[in-house]
Design an enzyme around this catalytic site. Sequence first.
Site, PDB file in Angstrom:
ATOM      1  N   HIS A  53      30.200  39.474  74.582  1.00 39.57           N
ATOM      2  CA  HIS A  53      30.265  38.237  74.186  1.00 39.57           C
ATOM      3  C   HIS A  53      30.325  37.288  75.643  1.00 39.57           C
ATOM      4  CE1 HIS A  53      34.360  39.082  74.926  1.00 39.57           C
ATOM      5  NE2 HIS A  53      34.606  38.252  75.542  1.00 39.57           N
TER       6      HIS A  53
HETATM    7  C1  UD1 Z   1      36.554  33.200  74.526  1.00 39.77           C
HETATM    8  C2  UD1 Z   1      37.151  33.088  76.183  1.00 39.77           C
HETATM    9  C3  UD1 Z   1      37.023  34.668  76.708  1.00 39.77           C
HETATM   10  C4  UD1 Z   1      37.353  35.604  75.572  1.00 39.77           C
HETATM   11  C5  UD1 Z   1      36.722  35.579  74.416  1.00 39.77           C
HETATM   12  C6  UD1 Z   1      37.389  36.499  73.387  1.00 39.77           C
HETATM   13  C7  UD1 Z   1      36.850  31.185  77.708  1.00 39.77           C
HETATM   14  C8  UD1 Z   1      36.347  30.332  78.459  1.00 39.77           C
HETATM   15  N1  UD1 Z   1      36.523  32.289  77.061  1.00 39.77           N
HETATM   16  O1  UD1 Z   1      35.173  33.370  74.679  1.00 39.77           O
HETATM   17  O2  UD1 Z   1      37.400  34.717  78.025  1.00 39.77           O
HETATM   18  O3  UD1 Z   1      36.855  36.793  76.103  1.00 39.77           O
HETATM   19  O4  UD1 Z   1      37.044  34.160  73.980  1.00 39.77           O
HETATM   20  O5  UD1 Z   1      36.660  36.779  72.385  1.00 39.77           O
HETATM   21  O6  UD1 Z   1      37.967  30.588  76.927  1.00 39.77           O
HETATM   22  N2  UD1 Z   1      32.687  30.787  68.027  1.00 39.77           N
HETATM   23  C9  UD1 Z   1      32.465  30.782  66.719  1.00 39.77           C
HETATM   24  N3  UD1 Z   1      33.655  31.105  65.929  1.00 39.77           N
HETATM   25  C10 UD1 Z   1      34.843  31.342  66.706  1.00 39.77           C
HETATM   26  C11 UD1 Z   1      34.823  31.041  67.948  1.00 39.77           C
HETATM   27  C12 UD1 Z   1      33.756  30.993  68.896  1.00 39.77           C
HETATM   28  O7  UD1 Z   1      31.638  30.713  65.959  1.00 39.77           O
HETATM   29  O8  UD1 Z   1      35.943  31.351  66.120  1.00 39.77           O
HETATM   30  C13 UD1 Z   1      31.155  30.426  68.730  1.00 39.77           C
HETATM   31  C14 UD1 Z   1      30.910  29.063  68.784  1.00 39.77           C
HETATM   32  O9  UD1 Z   1      29.484  28.908  68.919  1.00 39.77           O
HETATM   33  C15 UD1 Z   1      31.506  28.631  70.216  1.00 39.77           C
HETATM   34  C16 UD1 Z   1      30.998  29.926  70.937  1.00 39.77           C
HETATM   35  O10 UD1 Z   1      31.227  30.998  70.023  1.00 39.77           O
HETATM   36  O11 UD1 Z   1      31.045  27.575  70.680  1.00 39.77           O
HETATM   37  C17 UD1 Z   1      32.223  30.197  72.059  1.00 39.77           C
HETATM   38  O12 UD1 Z   1      33.528  30.173  71.887  1.00 39.77           O
HETATM   39  P1  UD1 Z   1      34.301  30.046  72.964  1.00 39.77           P
HETATM   40  O13 UD1 Z   1      35.884  30.131  72.278  1.00 39.77           O
HETATM   41  O14 UD1 Z   1      34.350  28.734  73.735  1.00 39.77           O
HETATM   42  O15 UD1 Z   1      34.280  31.238  73.827  1.00 39.77           O
HETATM   43  P2  UD1 Z   1      34.186  32.878  73.522  1.00 39.77           P
HETATM   44  O16 UD1 Z   1      32.854  33.165  73.941  1.00 39.77           O
HETATM   45  O17 UD1 Z   1      34.785  33.104  72.309  1.00 39.77           O
HETATM   46  N1  UDP Z   2      38.681  43.790  69.411  1.00 40.50           N
HETATM   47  C1  UDP Z   2      38.957  43.689  67.804  1.00 40.50           C
HETATM   48  N2  UDP Z   2      37.817  43.452  67.123  1.00 40.50           N
HETATM   49  C2  UDP Z   2      36.728  43.668  67.394  1.00 40.50           C
HETATM   50  C3  UDP Z   2      36.301  43.468  68.858  1.00 40.50           C
HETATM   51  C4  UDP Z   2      37.530  43.781  69.655  1.00 40.50           C
HETATM   52  O1  UDP Z   2      39.963  43.786  67.421  1.00 40.50           O
HETATM   53  O2  UDP Z   2      35.642  43.755  66.718  1.00 40.50           O
HETATM   54  C5  UDP Z   2      39.804  43.804  70.152  1.00 40.50           C
HETATM   55  C6  UDP Z   2      39.862  44.901  71.137  1.00 40.50           C
HETATM   56  O3  UDP Z   2      40.359  46.062  70.795  1.00 40.50           O
HETATM   57  C7  UDP Z   2      40.546  44.227  72.410  1.00 40.50           C
HETATM   58  C8  UDP Z   2      40.516  42.708  72.136  1.00 40.50           C
HETATM   59  O4  UDP Z   2      39.834  42.431  70.809  1.00 40.50           O
HETATM   60  O5  UDP Z   2      42.221  44.485  72.099  1.00 40.50           O
HETATM   61  C9  UDP Z   2      39.023  42.109  73.098  1.00 40.50           C
HETATM   62  O6  UDP Z   2      39.036  40.962  72.790  1.00 40.50           O
HETATM   63  P1  UDP Z   2      37.597  40.229  73.410  1.00 40.50           P
HETATM   64  O7  UDP Z   2      36.627  41.346  73.749  1.00 40.50           O
HETATM   65  O8  UDP Z   2      37.347  39.382  72.368  1.00 40.50           O
HETATM   66  O9  UDP Z   2      38.317  39.377  74.555  1.00 40.50           O
HETATM   67  P2  UDP Z   2      38.596  39.869  76.093  1.00 40.50           P
HETATM   68  O10 UDP Z   2      39.225  41.131  76.256  1.00 40.50           O
HETATM   69  O11 UDP Z   2      37.158  40.144  76.779  1.00 40.50           O
HETATM   70  O12 UDP Z   2      38.959  38.775  76.850  1.00 40.50           O
END
Ligand code: UD1
Ligand code: UDP
Length: 360
Positions: A202
Amino acid sequence: MKRFVIVAGTRPEIIKVAPIIRKLIDRKINFKFIYSGQHYDHRLSTQIINDLELPIPDFSLKLKSKTPASQVAEIMTNLADKLGNKDDIVLVQGDTNSVLATSLLAVKLKRKIAHIEAGLRSFDWRMPEEHNRRMVDHISDFLFAPTRNSYQNLLDENVSGKIYISGNTVMDAIKEHLPFSKKKSTILQNVKFSEYVLATFHRAENVDDEKVLNNIIKGIISAKIPTIISLHPRTRKMLKKFSLLKKLENNKNIQILNPQGYLDFLALMKGCQFILTDSGGIQEENTSPLLSKRVLVLRKSSERPEAIDLGVASLIPLKYQKIREAILREWDAKRMKIKTSPYGSGNSAGKILNVLQKHL
Ligand code: UD1
Ligand code: UDP
């Protein structure tokens, strides 16, 4: 009365603050739990909160903003009167926009900040997380570095707060939840392969870039190995935008799942042959002897060098042939067995609270 104000806003933050919240409850310490709502999708927020049996947050925000700057501004505005009193300690975890917003607000409100998972550095300035972690580390009062390496990064940058080595609370999360995952999760009954690779990705620099995302998808498809993909909403959106989603959905070697609850995801990790991801937390989790799966990391750099040094994680160049080759090589490789994790043995929450309680 002085207390802790814990703020989380995304899936990994919820998972990693859960052991702290449980310890606070065990120790009967006063705290407030705020959900800042960066992840607003049920599957990335309430599903995880419920799975981990956490208390309902005292305050929950649902972010409307989608751009990073407006996310930060919206959180700061909406939490302005939620961060407790002057003597309270605000606890943040990780490197998301939510963590940056909360910490900026806390420093302006003259609250003490405890940063859990401090000192991680990818040295890759393309990553928003690298901006966030550097800024937050420099305004925190208590910095909990998971390892000696992250501790050293903080010393090198001469941060002003006090630094402690604590391990990573994700190790506590695995220890606490794996037994429940074994008892309760039924997800493996829905998996259509007996042996599979687990994939989830992601990161902005991967999925927002059409060429890179195309390389990842082409790499997975051309390997022709059974693959389960837990699809993050950001990735789903970008796959649709670049007309790549159908290619995956129509492929018989691929099964797409919605983002999973933590117990089900633990079961999927436990059951897989190896993992293909750009996730940070998953690299740490698999250094646990309880999981111990190889993790092919779809990134140019990692802020988790400990997982690489241990042989759990390997960086894979983001070219489709390299991804394909890495998958095929790993499918035939011998499975690994880890004895000890560099991120601790699952007692980090207690260590962190032992330090912080002295300051309440
Ligand atoms: C964020 C964090 C990342 C983390 C990830 C965990 C930042 C800069 N990034 O990334 O470090 O690894 O969370 O999963 O803070 N969206 C949805 N539903 C949601 C959330 C997001 O549809 O509940 C979609 C939206 O289009 C949104 C995009 O994902 O604009 C990005 O979401 P955002 O929370 O900005 O960043 P993540 O990629 O989720
Ligand atoms: N995870 C989860 N469900 C999923 C994918 C990941 O519970 O479908 C958990 C995973 O085990 C880990 C955490 O989410 O504990 C990682 O989150 P993510 O990859 O979104 O963020 P990051 O660690 O890269 O910031």
